[in-house]
Design an enzyme around this catalytic site. Sequence first.
Site, short mmCIF file in Angstrom:
data_model
loop_
_atom_site.label_atom_id
_atom_site.label_comp_id
_atom_site.label_asym_id
_atom_site.label_seq_id
_atom_site.Cartn_x
_atom_site.Cartn_y
_atom_site.Cartn_z
N HIS A 375 -19.24 44.13 6.62
CA HIS A 375 -18.07 43.29 6.89
C HIS A 375 -17.83 42.33 5.73
O HIS A 375 -18.76 41.68 5.26
CB HIS A 375 -18.29 42.50 8.19
CG HIS A 375 -17.07 41.73 8.62
ND1 HIS A 375 -17.10 40.42 8.98
CD2 HIS A 375 -15.78 42.11 8.72
CE1 HIS A 375 -15.88 40.02 9.30
NE2 HIS A 375 -15.05 41.02 9.15
N GLU A 377 -15.27 39.36 5.37
CA GLU A 377 -14.17 38.44 5.72
C GLU A 377 -13.87 37.63 4.46
O GLU A 377 -14.79 37.03 3.90
CB GLU A 377 -14.56 37.54 6.89
CG GLU A 377 -13.53 36.47 7.22
CD GLU A 377 -12.14 37.03 7.53
OE1 GLU A 377 -12.01 37.78 8.50
OE2 GLU A 377 -11.18 36.73 6.77
N GLU A 446 -5.95 42.22 9.15
CA GLU A 446 -4.89 41.43 8.48
C GLU A 446 -4.43 42.17 7.23
O GLU A 446 -4.43 41.63 6.12
CB GLU A 446 -5.36 40.01 8.14
CG GLU A 446 -5.71 39.17 9.35
CD GLU A 446 -7.11 39.46 9.90
OE1 GLU A 446 -8.02 39.71 9.10
OE2 GLU A 446 -7.29 39.48 11.13
N GLU A 464 -5.91 47.01 11.15
CA GLU A 464 -5.43 46.25 12.30
C GLU A 464 -3.91 46.07 12.07
O GLU A 464 -3.19 47.04 12.16
CB GLU A 464 -6.20 44.93 12.38
CG GLU A 464 -5.95 44.14 13.63
CD GLU A 464 -6.28 42.68 13.42
OE1 GLU A 464 -6.04 42.17 12.32
OE2 GLU A 464 -6.78 42.05 14.37
N GLU A 470 -8.44 41.20 20.41
CA GLU A 470 -8.98 39.84 20.22
C GLU A 470 -8.09 38.78 20.86
O GLU A 470 -8.58 37.76 21.34
CB GLU A 470 -9.19 39.56 18.73
CG GLU A 470 -7.92 39.65 17.91
CD GLU A 470 -8.15 39.45 16.41
OE1 GLU A 470 -9.29 39.32 15.98
OE2 GLU A 470 -7.15 39.42 15.66
#
Length: 669
Positions: A375, A377, A446, A464, A470
């Site tokens: 991941h 972010e 995003e 996404e 979420e």
Amino acid sequence: MLNYLCAFLLCFFCLINLHAQEYHTEFSSPEKHLKVVFNMLQGKIGYAVEYDGKNIVDEGSLGFILNEKDSLLDFESVNTKRIDHHGIWHTVWGQTSTIKDNYTELRVALISKKSKRLLNIKLRAYDDGFAFQYEIPTQKALPKLTVTSEESRFTLNGNYACWWSWADYNTLEKNYYHTSIDSATHVATPFTLQREDGIYMSIHEAAIIDYSTMTLRQDTSNTHRYKINLVPWADGSLVKTNGHLISPWRVFILGHSPAALIESTLILNLNAPNKLKDVSWIQPMTYAGIWWEMHLGLSTWKQGPTHGATTINAKRYIDFASANGIKGILMEGWNTGWENWGKKDAFDFVTACPDLDLKEVVRYARTKGVEMIGHHETGGDTESYEKHLTQAFKMYHDLGIRIVKTGYAGSVTPAGEYHHGQCMVRHYNKVMRMAAKYHIMLDVHEPIILSGLSRTYPNLMTAEGVRGMEWNAWSQGNMPSHTCTLPFTRGIAGPMDYTAGIFDIDLSKHAKERVKWNGPDSGSTAVHSTLANQLALMIVLYSPLQMVADLPENYSNHPAFNCIKSLPTTWDESHVLDAKIGEYIIMARRSGTTWYIAGITNELGRECNVSLDFLKHQWPFNGTLYADGRDAHYELNPESYTIQQLSVSSDIFNIKLAPGGGFVLKLEK
Ligand code: NOJ
Ligand code: CA
């Protein structure tokens, strides 16, 4: 691997060199469903589109206003050439294994008045839609250029209802509206419409490579006329190049039913064939992960007493995945920096938290036949991410991690840039190419809107860019009509990492332990769906990486979990059996000899007679039905479900869907 079986090109040269300002030509799609007119009138160029004899797009106009003096709007000469293409190619993964690619193309070469600048346009007629693309070739008269307006406009002929979300330069996580066209004044794409006579259309773009993404802005004096409005750079310009410019394709998908929009392969066909020679490392799969627990406020991304991504917790998820046929485990919050999420240079993307032994977790996963999903972010700080990108991908590659979820939750750097402008398009595509180099598959959160680039880079698995699961954890959530709209809107662009599969629907099991962290409703929220609807979403909303989103303890020993354990995430064929946009959709997907029939409904319950006659010659099937319980209701009794074994050999399958409900019927030989 893409494999052209019977691709051949027939070139009809209608080479016309007209040093005149009047020109008119027409051409049709291979099976004549679509007719396109291209013309030049007094130096201005335009097009019109007919679908099955009906006038759909009128007064299409084309061209550019450039920062450089003398724009590309007035032309003195036009050359055209027609090409007929018939091809077939095989997907690496997808909703179908084989795709036909048949079209007629008109190539137009133009020279502008005064400054003699060159502009090329390709217009394509497919039987399921129309598309055009601009090219400004490298030329002395225009060594570098800045677009200040793409002058693509069109008028839609007829009366329309439409499904749309507001254009937003920073996010695609939106609700959709169902209104007459008059209210759709500035919309994001895919923009989906239904004409009074039953023709359906979705307008979108394909192959966004080095350009900004588009929105559609309605003309103030004509509600049926739209202009392509590009997301700007911070300095106000729209597209910048060092000479050579290729726009994305502007696409109108057309059909006589909502099903036709989903079954269309136009967006993929308008992208270049696979550029990756070896695709053996690309593998669709279901995955679970340390994720929902943070959204619920049960644990944290950042280090501390309730940190989620610890070695112990990761091993718990790995054991769960290994015992249940889930192939991947996502681990969010594994790295340092979350305490500074939203600030500049928060993450270095390589340093694990002290309570997470990354090497040990990867080793343990391997012994259990499970792979870890990395991941990144970024908080939107792409400047920082690009600095660390090579090292971060190399580290994952060396560890044997071959899937990475990225995220851009926060405002973008360079400061002032929009998420959906050309600056970010360049960034997302750079990450995609870099990931391919390190044999890494991507799940982008995003993102910029998908545009079919997965055909060229099949490591771009999913994204996404949707108001996903979420939102149910920390806002008033998503209504069942939202998920009944998504396949016909956001879904037209490409796969969606919606992250369904929640079994603890009213979120009651851990209610007391939840800590509010995001939004006013956090801590008292619910998933607005029945349990059977959650199962069906994993089939209806296509993604080659399909998240099994709930906590392991909510699945263990749950009989309905059997539906997910062996769920395929790539299909040989997919069909929409019945649908009304925003109300319900029933799909059939085949993997080998197994069929999955899955349906969802909006807030209204309904009884459906699903036609299975397409399976007739294969009767009988052993069926397993996962359906709503008799008293199920998405708000009042969401977890009521039934499982039945059936022998299926009848043309009509009758099924009741509860309000906010759904079903999955698995048919095996
Ligand atoms: C938003 C993403 O959509 C979500 O999946 C992720 O968990 C958070 N950002 C944190 O990265
Ligand atoms: Ca998100």
